[in-house]
Motif scaffolding. Structure first.
Motif, mmCIF file in Angstrom:
data_model
loop_
_atom_site.group_PDB
_atom_site.id
_atom_site.type_symbol
_atom_site.label_atom_id
_atom_site.label_comp_id
_atom_site.label_asym_id
_atom_site.label_seq_id
_atom_site.Cartn_x
_atom_site.Cartn_y
_atom_site.Cartn_z
ATOM 1 N N PHE A 103 0.841 -1.198 0.000
ATOM 2 C CA PHE A 103 0.000 0.000 0.000
ATOM 3 C C PHE A 103 0.877 1.250 0.000
ATOM 4 O O PHE A 103 0.715 2.151 -0.815
ATOM 5 C CB PHE A 103 -0.905 -0.042 1.239
ATOM 6 N N ASP A 104 1.838 1.300 0.932
ATOM 7 C CA ASP A 104 2.735 2.450 1.028
ATOM 8 C C ASP A 104 3.594 2.593 -0.224
ATOM 9 O O ASP A 104 3.807 3.706 -0.712
ATOM 10 C CB ASP A 104 3.624 2.333 2.266
ATOM 11 N N ARG A 107 1.420 4.010 -3.160
ATOM 12 C CA ARG A 107 1.183 5.452 -3.005
ATOM 13 C C ARG A 107 2.443 6.240 -3.368
ATOM 14 O O ARG A 107 2.378 7.251 -4.064
ATOM 15 C CB ARG A 107 0.717 5.776 -1.586
ATOM 16 N N SER A 108 3.589 5.748 -2.950
ATOM 17 C CA SER A 108 4.858 6.406 -3.258
ATOM 18 C C SER A 108 5.122 6.425 -4.770
ATOM 19 O O SER A 108 5.519 7.450 -5.321
ATOM 20 C CB SER A 108 5.992 5.700 -2.522
ATOM 21 N N LEU A 110 2.900 6.206 -7.208
ATOM 22 C CA LEU A 110 1.929 7.107 -7.841
ATOM 23 C C LEU A 110 2.372 8.556 -7.681
ATOM 24 O O LEU A 110 2.342 9.336 -8.639
ATOM 25 C CB LEU A 110 0.540 6.900 -7.233
ATOM 26 N N GLU A 111 2.790 8.934 -6.485
ATOM 27 C CA GLU A 111 3.244 10.300 -6.244
ATOM 28 C C GLU A 111 4.503 10.602 -7.043
ATOM 29 O O GLU A 111 4.636 11.689 -7.610
ATOM 30 C CB GLU A 111 3.443 10.531 -4.750
ATOM 31 N N VAL A 117 -3.475 11.547 -6.144
ATOM 32 C CA VAL A 117 -4.076 10.594 -5.213
ATOM 33 C C VAL A 117 -4.934 11.374 -4.228
ATOM 34 O O VAL A 117 -4.671 12.541 -3.936
ATOM 35 C CB VAL A 117 -3.012 9.753 -4.468
ATOM 36 N N LEU A 120 -5.932 10.282 2.509
ATOM 37 C CA LEU A 120 -6.156 8.982 3.131
ATOM 38 C C LEU A 120 -7.495 8.964 3.856
ATOM 39 O O LEU A 120 -7.885 9.955 4.486
ATOM 40 C CB LEU A 120 -5.045 8.663 4.129
ATOM 41 N N SER A 134 -7.103 3.841 3.283
ATOM 42 C CA SER A 134 -7.372 3.696 1.856
ATOM 43 C C SER A 134 -7.188 5.045 1.177
ATOM 44 O O SER A 134 -7.166 6.087 1.828
ATOM 45 C CB SER A 134 -8.785 3.149 1.608
ATOM 46 N N PHE A 135 -7.027 4.993 -0.159
ATOM 47 C CA PHE A 135 -6.974 6.206 -0.977
ATOM 48 C C PHE A 135 -7.404 5.840 -2.394
ATOM 49 O O PHE A 135 -7.485 4.667 -2.749
ATOM 50 C CB PHE A 135 -5.582 6.858 -0.970
ATOM 51 N N PHE A 137 -7.161 6.760 -6.772
ATOM 52 C CA PHE A 137 -6.403 7.345 -7.881
ATOM 53 C C PHE A 137 -7.058 6.915 -9.187
ATOM 54 O O PHE A 137 -7.868 5.993 -9.215
ATOM 55 C CB PHE A 137 -4.927 6.926 -7.839
ATOM 56 N N GLU A 146 -9.378 2.260 -5.897
ATOM 57 C CA GLU A 146 -9.141 2.475 -4.483
ATOM 58 C C GLU A 146 -8.096 1.457 -4.057
ATOM 59 O O GLU A 146 -8.162 0.290 -4.442
ATOM 60 C CB GLU A 146 -10.431 2.245 -3.671
#
Length: 151
Positions: A103-104, A107-108, A110-111, A117, A120, A134-135, A137, A146
């Protein structure tokens, strides 16, 4: 996300999600996004490029794939009345549950790739109860995802 490299013989016949078909403008570009940014393994890319497969896919896990269906074939969709009309109308969203590390890492990535995104969310209800975080994009074709983890 962990890449699945081999599939064992599946003898468990419980009900489960097999695949989701996403309408995309360019299946090769979509596969590249899902491989590079989301971390999924592309499938049948060379077969698609050689005209031997109607679309490529990406593997979410050992049991589930996302098919990357080109919008250009929508007029030929005949499996059910009105199937072609679904082109350009993505589902509300597809949710993928990951371990906390995955998950982390997602997100990293994607950023890093400048993919917007959402903020949270905490303790959202899902298939396994309340997810810790959750988040959301979008992919380059506008499909909404999600990502969540339950740990």
């Amino acid at each position: 996300m962990r890449r699945a490299t081999s599939l064992g013989c599946m003898t468990d016949n419980r009900a489960r999600l097999d695949h989701v078909v996403l309408w995309v403008g360019d299946p090769v570009a979509a596969a590249a996004f899902y491989e590079r940014t989301v971390g999924l393994e592309p499938l049948r890319l060379s077969e698609y490029a050689d005209g031997k497969a109607p679309f490529p896919s990406v593997r979410l896990n050992e049991e589930t794939i996302l098919d990357l269906m080109p919008r250009s074939i929508a007029p030929g969709m005949r499996m059910v009345p009105g199937a072609a009309d679904s082109s350009g109308h993505p589902v509300n969203h597809v949710c993928v549950a990951l371990p906390q590390e995955g998950f982390d890492a997602l997100r990293s990535r994607l950023e890093t790739d400048s993919v917007p995104v959402s903020a949270l969310s905490y303790d959202s209800y899902g298939a396994r109860g309340e997810a810790r975080r959750s988040f959301y994009f979008r992919d380059p074709d506008g499909n909404v995802f999600e990502a969540r983890h339950y740990d």
